[in-house]
Motif scaffolding. Sequence first.
Motif, PDB file in Angstrom:
ATOM      1  N   GLN A  83       0.900  -1.316  -0.062  1.00 47.69           N
ATOM      2  CA  GLN A  83       0.107  -0.140   0.134  1.00 47.69           C
ATOM      3  C   GLN A  83       1.038   1.247  -0.054  1.00 47.69           C
ATOM      4  O   GLN A  83       0.425   2.121  -0.696  1.00 47.69           O
ATOM      5  CB  GLN A  83      -0.949  -0.091   1.401  1.00 47.69           C
ATOM      6  N   ASN A  86       1.915   2.963  -3.325  1.00 51.09           N
ATOM      7  CA  ASN A  86       0.438   3.420  -4.197  1.00 51.09           C
ATOM      8  C   ASN A  86      -0.055   4.675  -3.375  1.00 51.09           C
ATOM      9  O   ASN A  86      -0.673   5.480  -4.254  1.00 51.09           O
ATOM     10  CB  ASN A  86      -0.485   2.139  -4.119  1.00 51.09           C
ATOM     11  N   CYS A 131      -7.731  -4.102  -9.043  1.00 52.19           N
ATOM     12  CA  CYS A 131      -7.501  -3.001 -10.045  1.00 52.19           C
ATOM     13  C   CYS A 131      -8.904  -2.227 -10.117  1.00 52.19           C
ATOM     14  O   CYS A 131      -8.679  -0.980 -10.312  1.00 52.19           O
ATOM     15  CB  CYS A 131      -7.001  -3.520 -11.392  1.00 52.19           C
ATOM     16  N   ASP A 134      -9.354   0.426  -7.447  1.00 53.81           N
ATOM     17  CA  ASP A 134      -8.652   1.456  -7.763  1.00 53.81           C
ATOM     18  C   ASP A 134      -9.078   2.743  -8.979  1.00 53.81           C
ATOM     19  O   ASP A 134      -9.347   3.768  -8.838  1.00 53.81           O
ATOM     20  CB  ASP A 134      -7.305   0.840  -8.298  1.00 53.81           C
ATOM     21  N   THR A 138     -10.467   6.495  -8.687  1.00 55.09           N
ATOM     22  CA  THR A 138      -9.901   7.560  -9.725  1.00 55.09           C
ATOM     23  C   THR A 138     -10.938   8.130 -10.574  1.00 55.09           C
ATOM     24  O   THR A 138     -10.693   9.207 -11.088  1.00 55.09           O
ATOM     25  CB  THR A 138      -8.771   6.711 -10.593  1.00 55.09           C
ATOM     26  N   VAL A 224      -9.086   3.351  -0.387  1.00 57.87           N
ATOM     27  CA  VAL A 224      -8.781   3.091  -1.842  1.00 57.87           C
ATOM     28  C   VAL A 224      -8.908   4.672  -2.417  1.00 57.87           C
ATOM     29  O   VAL A 224      -9.643   5.111  -2.856  1.00 57.87           O
ATOM     30  CB  VAL A 224     -10.159   2.288  -2.307  1.00 57.87           C
ATOM     31  N   HIS A 227      -6.560   8.692  -8.026  1.00 58.50           N
ATOM     32  CA  HIS A 227      -5.267   9.129  -8.348  1.00 58.50           C
ATOM     33  C   HIS A 227      -5.233  10.651  -8.274  1.00 58.50           C
ATOM     34  O   HIS A 227      -5.716  11.477  -9.349  1.00 58.50           O
ATOM     35  CB  HIS A 227      -4.599   8.706  -9.749  1.00 58.50           C
ATOM     36  N   THR A 473      -4.849  -1.607 -13.803  1.00 58.28           N
ATOM     37  CA  THR A 473      -4.657  -0.120 -13.097  1.00 58.28           C
ATOM     38  C   THR A 473      -3.218   0.444 -13.830  1.00 58.28           C
ATOM     39  O   THR A 473      -2.328  -0.347 -13.349  1.00 58.28           O
ATOM     40  CB  THR A 473      -4.848   0.281 -11.876  1.00 58.28           C
ATOM     41  N   ARG A 476      -0.616   1.431 -10.707  1.00 51.94           N
ATOM     42  CA  ARG A 476       0.309   0.434  -9.986  1.00 51.94           C
ATOM     43  C   ARG A 476       1.296  -0.190 -11.175  1.00 51.94           C
ATOM     44  O   ARG A 476       2.467  -0.131 -10.667  1.00 51.94           O
ATOM     45  CB  ARG A 476      -0.558  -0.501  -9.164  1.00 51.94           C
TER      46      ARG A 476
END
Length: 814
Positions: A83, A86, A131, A134, A138, A224, A227, A473, A476
């Motif tokens: 974690q 990221n 993924c 994530d 985002t 979570v 971005h 994703t 990552r």
Amino acid sequence: LASGPVVQPAPTVDGFVETFLGELNYGQGVLLSQSTVNDQYLALARTVRRYLMADWLETGARRRQAQQKTVAYLSAEYLLGRQLGNNLLATNLQDVADAAMSRCGIDIASLRAQEVEPGLGNGGLGRLAACFVDSLATMDVPCIGYGIRYEYGIFRQTFEGDRQVEVPDSWLSLGSPWEFPHPERQVLVHFGGRTEEVTDENGRVVCRWVPDWNVVGMPYHYMVPGHRNGVVNTLRLWSAKATQAFDLQIFNSGDYAEAVRAQTFAENISKVLYPEDSTPQGKELRLQQQYFFVACSLHDFIDNTLPHDFDLRRLPERLVVQLNDTHPVIAIPELMRILVDRKGFDWDEAWDITKRCFAYTCHTLLPEALEVWSVELLGRLLPRHLEIIYRINEEFLEEVREAFPGDEMLVRRMSVIAEHPERSVRMAYLATVAGSKVNGVAELHSQLLRDKVLPDFSRMWPDKFTNVTNGITPRRFVLLANRRLSDLVTDTIGDGWVTDLDRLRELEPYADDASFRAAFREVKQGNKERLAALLRVRDGLEIPQDSMLDVMVKRLHEYKRQTLKLLHIVSLYDDVVSGRVAAEDLTPRTVVFGAKAAPGYHLAKEIIFLVNAVADTVNADPRVAGRLSVAFPANYNVTLAEKLIPAADLSEQISLAGKEASGTGNMKFALNGALTIGTDDGANVEIRRLVGDDHFFLFGMTEPEVERLRPGYTPSMYYEEDARLRSTIDLLASGHFTGGDRQAVAPVIDNLLHQDAFMALADFRSYLDAQERVEAAYADPDAWSRSAILNVARSGFFSSDRSMRDYLDRIWHA
Ligand SMILES: CCc1ccc([C@H](C)CC(=O)N[C@@H]2O[C@H](CO)[C@@H](O)[C@H](O)[C@H]2O)cc1
């Protein structure tokens, strides 16, 4: 102050140092001078949490305010990976953190290496879930990921005598700074007992479940982060504990073990992840795990997330539940039980609501991987749910009879209840009957679902079936894992690609730019050197950096055909030691394997043994030194993938056509500038279509050709007819790689010659021809990097952001 915004530490080196030292002193209770690496790592993690907290709380408040439709992603597995890296990326604090740690005299790399990744998944399905959540953060989509907080994740793999040995994964033992327990949201979950009919306060005869034991579900929240968009969604993982810690009376009677039996019994439910990723064992504890997290999740959403006075008739406007394979499908009768037994809805109304809330994703094509639960076990553990499933099935079969009158064979074929070999519930059928949508995870897979796996259902409900091709994703697996490539791309086309991966298309013209190609090759070389340094320390493995890195990393399964890769290695070796080929004519190649086998999958473990045995012999043989080497680093996981994939030249996606639902490793390799050698299987088909035939090494039978060859397939015939294959297998069978011990290789060799269910021998020749095309192409580094650049430029489609857009458009309508 109480109602004001959460104060976030200043995103400066000073602010970061101050927060870090605060966490070290007050959080860990140590001075910097005394602190251990683990103290420093935990303090750093908690420091980064502080920078995300304001966004997390703000996102939560916004979600509660907006009352939007929420995606509840129900998955028994989440393969999250580390974690820290990221979260530093998401907050854009990497450079600040680097500077802050070095100001404290700490090398941040040692703290990154201290983190134990949460291995709460087996492979593809679990990583895909990670993924997806994530991407939804985002994209600022309201989503709650629900799952299980296993105390022990996927086992750690070690090798003893070239054989896999499993070690428990006590990932929590050094602390888990990324989770937040929320006892105030505990849920009581019932099991066992019986059902009875009672007359309720309105004089209606209703069914009631009288359970005979229960456990408490304790939620742990994980951030979570989106971005750099100020959004932080929540992953809510459930841990089981006893309603009563221990029984004081029994304790005082001196029977201490009995006093805590309930506790251990309860805790067992979330104790460990089942390490199978294809063949369900049908174990009772597995069903307990599935019902436990499903019941917690539905109760949590209906009782703790929705406004208390929410009219559940409008539930489908506020909730869509995505079922990640069959593992959470017991959620369907559970929602019916909540609506009918607890909320007093009549059956039809409840069924209408339920049907509009659920959607089901199937991730496999292996018939044995489709879960069925015996009515004996279901009736014992969840008697009320079995009743509900029976009624759902009854009404469904009525619908079948109406649609296809007089076809009782069809009725029996489509029944959710299978009569043979024992009366059991087919969870994939239940999900299809109740789900508003059923999707596969790649075009070919979704077509085979319609044509082969669920044809009757597809004929009855053609519009219910759709496809959403998997994705990964880019945060990552490109930005975090491949900093060198990310910088080159961002310097060339800007950083828009990170959240809009189709922008990679703008790289296409640079494939024809010699200086860009050279820069691209430097990136790959740098990643190779980084990998070599890691494997030297981690596994004591030496990998030559001036060789083609040929990588095969995925779970060990016969259908994925690691044996075909092994046959190729032995045939190359055989060519040289037999004198047929001069070593210097061999393209320098290093084959890297990464693969865990389910502990009960014996043939898979024999294949691992043989790969290691061949590796030992090849690596020790001076006749192929510098020309052919094999590396099999143990314990392949997300963290190793992040180092391996950016270094790869060749991506092995060689499953038998019609067996790999999609694959996601294939996408990660293409996006990191590796070329693919593969069959027309799963998402390979879409990768080849997008990158172009000239930039993909296709081989092997297509799915229809496989089906035509299957009846009467005789693997030994290929052995007899193909001299190269025979020589290769004979060398293996001779014990050459096992110190002359022929018995040691017999399980794999016998299987190949007499079963070979996944037709490795039938595709051997075509595979070798393709590998020769690979060698010819690799001989021209400039042309190779041109193809690699085009693979990157044309693979933007494989972003999990695009997958989420497809789910939103075709399934969730959120
Ligand atoms: C009950 C045992 C069990 C556990 C896990 C599974 C998973 C469905 C196996 C799995 O991980 N499938 C993989 O899912 C990926 C994500 O969609 C696909 O890309 C892979 O092709 C598929 O094998 C099946 C059966």
